[in-house]
Enzyme design. Sequence first.
Site, PDB file in Angstrom:
ATOM      1  N   TYR A  83      12.641  -1.764   1.113  1.00 49.44           N
ATOM      2  CA  TYR A  83      13.643  -2.619   0.481  1.00 49.44           C
ATOM      3  C   TYR A  83      14.123  -2.077  -0.878  1.00 49.44           C
ATOM      4  O   TYR A  83      14.832  -2.773  -1.593  1.00 49.44           O
ATOM      5  CB  TYR A  83      13.065  -4.036   0.301  1.00 49.44           C
ATOM      6  CG  TYR A  83      12.727  -4.716   1.605  1.00 49.44           C
ATOM      7  CD1 TYR A  83      13.567  -5.691   2.144  1.00 49.44           C
ATOM      8  CD2 TYR A  83      11.581  -4.381   2.314  1.00 49.44           C
ATOM      9  CE1 TYR A  83      13.260  -6.317   3.339  1.00 49.44           C
ATOM     10  CE2 TYR A  83      11.265  -4.992   3.518  1.00 49.44           C
ATOM     11  CZ  TYR A  83      12.108  -5.951   4.024  1.00 49.44           C
ATOM     12  OH  TYR A  83      11.805  -6.560   5.213  1.00 49.44           O
ATOM     13  N   LYS A 131       1.438   6.568   3.391  1.00 48.91           N
ATOM     14  CA  LYS A 131       0.712   5.693   2.463  1.00 48.91           C
ATOM     15  C   LYS A 131      -0.489   6.408   1.859  1.00 48.91           C
ATOM     16  O   LYS A 131      -0.797   6.270   0.688  1.00 48.91           O
ATOM     17  CB  LYS A 131       0.176   4.477   3.225  1.00 48.91           C
ATOM     18  CG  LYS A 131       0.983   3.249   3.070  1.00 48.91           C
ATOM     19  CD  LYS A 131       0.126   2.083   3.541  1.00 48.91           C
ATOM     20  CE  LYS A 131       0.875   0.801   3.523  1.00 48.91           C
ATOM     21  NZ  LYS A 131       0.027  -0.301   3.942  1.00 48.91           N
ATOM     22  N   GLU A 154      -6.049  -7.319  13.304  1.00 46.41           N
ATOM     23  CA  GLU A 154      -4.951  -8.291  13.214  1.00 46.41           C
ATOM     24  C   GLU A 154      -4.857  -8.835  11.802  1.00 46.41           C
ATOM     25  O   GLU A 154      -5.856  -9.337  11.260  1.00 46.41           O
ATOM     26  CB  GLU A 154      -5.220  -9.439  14.184  1.00 46.41           C
ATOM     27  CG  GLU A 154      -4.335  -9.360  15.407  1.00 46.41           C
ATOM     28  CD  GLU A 154      -4.289 -10.687  16.117  1.00 46.41           C
ATOM     29  OE1 GLU A 154      -3.337 -11.452  15.874  1.00 46.41           O
ATOM     30  OE2 GLU A 154      -5.227 -10.951  16.880  1.00 46.41           O
ATOM     31  N   HIS A 169       4.524  -2.347  -8.207  1.00 43.02           N
ATOM     32  CA  HIS A 169       3.336  -3.113  -7.862  1.00 43.02           C
ATOM     33  C   HIS A 169       2.186  -2.198  -7.470  1.00 43.02           C
ATOM     34  O   HIS A 169       1.071  -2.320  -7.927  1.00 43.02           O
ATOM     35  CB  HIS A 169       3.685  -4.090  -6.727  1.00 43.02           C
ATOM     36  CG  HIS A 169       4.472  -3.452  -5.596  1.00 43.02           C
ATOM     37  ND1 HIS A 169       5.544  -2.627  -5.817  1.00 43.02           N
ATOM     38  CD2 HIS A 169       4.320  -3.491  -4.255  1.00 43.02           C
ATOM     39  CE1 HIS A 169       6.024  -2.197  -4.658  1.00 43.02           C
ATOM     40  NE2 HIS A 169       5.289  -2.707  -3.689  1.00 43.02           N
ATOM     41  N   ASP A 178      -2.482  -4.282   0.964  1.00 47.02           N
ATOM     42  CA  ASP A 178      -1.456  -5.048   1.663  1.00 47.02           C
ATOM     43  C   ASP A 178      -0.344  -5.335   0.665  1.00 47.02           C
ATOM     44  O   ASP A 178      -0.621  -5.677  -0.480  1.00 47.02           O
ATOM     45  CB  ASP A 178      -2.021  -6.350   2.233  1.00 47.02           C
ATOM     46  CG  ASP A 178      -1.072  -6.938   3.266  1.00 47.02           C
ATOM     47  OD1 ASP A 178      -0.793  -6.248   4.268  1.00 47.02           O
ATOM     48  OD2 ASP A 178      -0.586  -8.069   3.082  1.00 47.02           O
ATOM     49  N   SER A 179       0.881  -5.154   1.099  1.00 43.43           N
ATOM     50  CA  SER A 179       2.018  -5.333   0.189  1.00 43.43           C
ATOM     51  C   SER A 179       3.129  -6.111   0.860  1.00 43.43           C
ATOM     52  O   SER A 179       3.163  -6.242   2.073  1.00 43.43           O
ATOM     53  CB  SER A 179       2.624  -3.989  -0.209  1.00 43.43           C
ATOM     54  OG  SER A 179       1.660  -3.102  -0.630  1.00 43.43           O
ATOM     55  N   GLY A 211      -3.185   3.413   8.981  1.00 41.32           N
ATOM     56  CA  GLY A 211      -2.928   4.455   9.961  1.00 41.32           C
ATOM     57  C   GLY A 211      -1.777   5.328   9.502  1.00 41.32           C
ATOM     58  O   GLY A 211      -1.286   6.178  10.245  1.00 41.32           O
ATOM     59  N   ASN A 212      -1.368   5.120   8.251  1.00 38.55           N
ATOM     60  CA  ASN A 212      -0.106   5.662   7.776  1.00 38.55           C
ATOM     61  C   ASN A 212      -0.317   6.851   6.813  1.00 38.55           C
ATOM     62  O   ASN A 212      -0.824   6.687   5.701  1.00 38.55           O
ATOM     63  CB  ASN A 212       0.611   4.488   7.075  1.00 38.55           C
ATOM     64  CG  ASN A 212       1.995   4.843   6.624  1.00 38.55           C
ATOM     65  OD1 ASN A 212       2.249   5.955   6.190  1.00 38.55           O
ATOM     66  ND2 ASN A 212       2.882   3.867   6.708  1.00 38.55           N
TER      67      ASN A 212
HETATM   68  P1  IMP Z   1       2.703  -2.540   3.466  1.00 43.89           P
HETATM   69  O1  IMP Z   1       1.739  -3.664   3.605  1.00 43.89           O
HETATM   70  O2  IMP Z   1       2.381  -1.648   2.312  1.00 43.89           O
HETATM   71  O3  IMP Z   1       2.922  -1.784   4.740  1.00 43.89           O
HETATM   72  O4  IMP Z   1       4.116  -3.151   3.062  1.00 43.89           O
HETATM   73  C1  IMP Z   1       4.791  -4.084   3.863  1.00 43.89           C
HETATM   74  C2  IMP Z   1       6.270  -3.858   3.773  1.00 43.89           C
HETATM   75  O5  IMP Z   1       6.723  -4.185   2.464  1.00 43.89           O
HETATM   76  C3  IMP Z   1       6.693  -2.420   3.992  1.00 43.89           C
HETATM   77  O6  IMP Z   1       6.931  -2.179   5.347  1.00 43.89           O
HETATM   78  C4  IMP Z   1       7.964  -2.309   3.187  1.00 43.89           C
HETATM   79  O7  IMP Z   1       9.067  -2.693   3.965  1.00 43.89           O
HETATM   80  C5  IMP Z   1       7.784  -3.350   2.086  1.00 43.89           C
HETATM   81  N1  IMP Z   1       7.418  -2.690   0.845  1.00 43.89           N
HETATM   82  C6  IMP Z   1       6.187  -2.642   0.260  1.00 43.89           C
HETATM   83  N2  IMP Z   1       6.223  -1.938  -0.886  1.00 43.89           N
HETATM   84  C7  IMP Z   1       7.510  -1.545  -1.029  1.00 43.89           C
HETATM   85  C8  IMP Z   1       8.168  -0.784  -2.042  1.00 43.89           C
HETATM   86  O8  IMP Z   1       7.590  -0.282  -3.026  1.00 43.89           O
HETATM   87  N3  IMP Z   1       9.489  -0.579  -1.835  1.00 43.89           N
HETATM   88  C9  IMP Z   1      10.178  -1.073  -0.778  1.00 43.89           C
HETATM   89  N4  IMP Z   1       9.605  -1.777   0.178  1.00 43.89           N
HETATM   90  C10 IMP Z   1       8.273  -2.019   0.063  1.00 43.89           C
END
Ligand code: IMP
Length: 198
Positions: free
Chosen positions: A154, A12, A38, A180, A67-68, A8-9
Amino acid sequence: MKLYFASGNDHKRKEMSRLLGGYDLVLPKDEGIEFDPEETGSDYISNAVIKAEALYSIVHAPVLADDSGLSVDALGGKPGVHTARYGEDEAGRKLSAEEKYMLLLKNMKGITDRKAHFVTALCLILSDDRRYIIQETCDGSIALSPSGTAGFGYDPVFFIDEAGMIAAELPEGEKDRYSHRGRAARLMKLLLDKEMER
Ligand code: IMP
């Protein structure tokens, strides 16, 4: 090629579009699709698959999901799949990005093994029987104090081994080389480009 992106971002989407180059990423909300599955998986791949399958079951067209998170060795891999919600209390009060990385520094006070890894999982579903998963990592360590103003999340406390710098100190775009998400997206682009030739 139109590719639904299970998010939804807008930030991203912009980043993933830049990394993939040449693909038209469509968010569910662009077409009025309600989408908030979920994320119950215990690892990054499971959550990427959950998101991709949830959206594919609605649109029945090519879907990409990601997913990260940040896995810290000395914390047993935490915050891991809960990285985005790190420090959230029972009432669900969200912390700012700065509050989150400062909490991480506090939780790592006195810990000398500071090895950590940013991880991204991507799941691509092209049709019922064509599905691909890529997981990539950026190895580094948690700094003792924040530095730099670029990036997000971060980044101010993540020292990238290969770059020899803190992620938030890297000029815009250069982080992609080591990150990554950059690594995973480059592989995904190879795969998508190959698919286009079929
Ligand atoms: P998402 O699944 O991509 O939304 O990542 C989950 C969370 O991991 C994010 O809300 C960030 O706080 C953190 N994150 C993921 N990738 C990065 C990055 O490249 N730099 C800093 N924080 C990250």
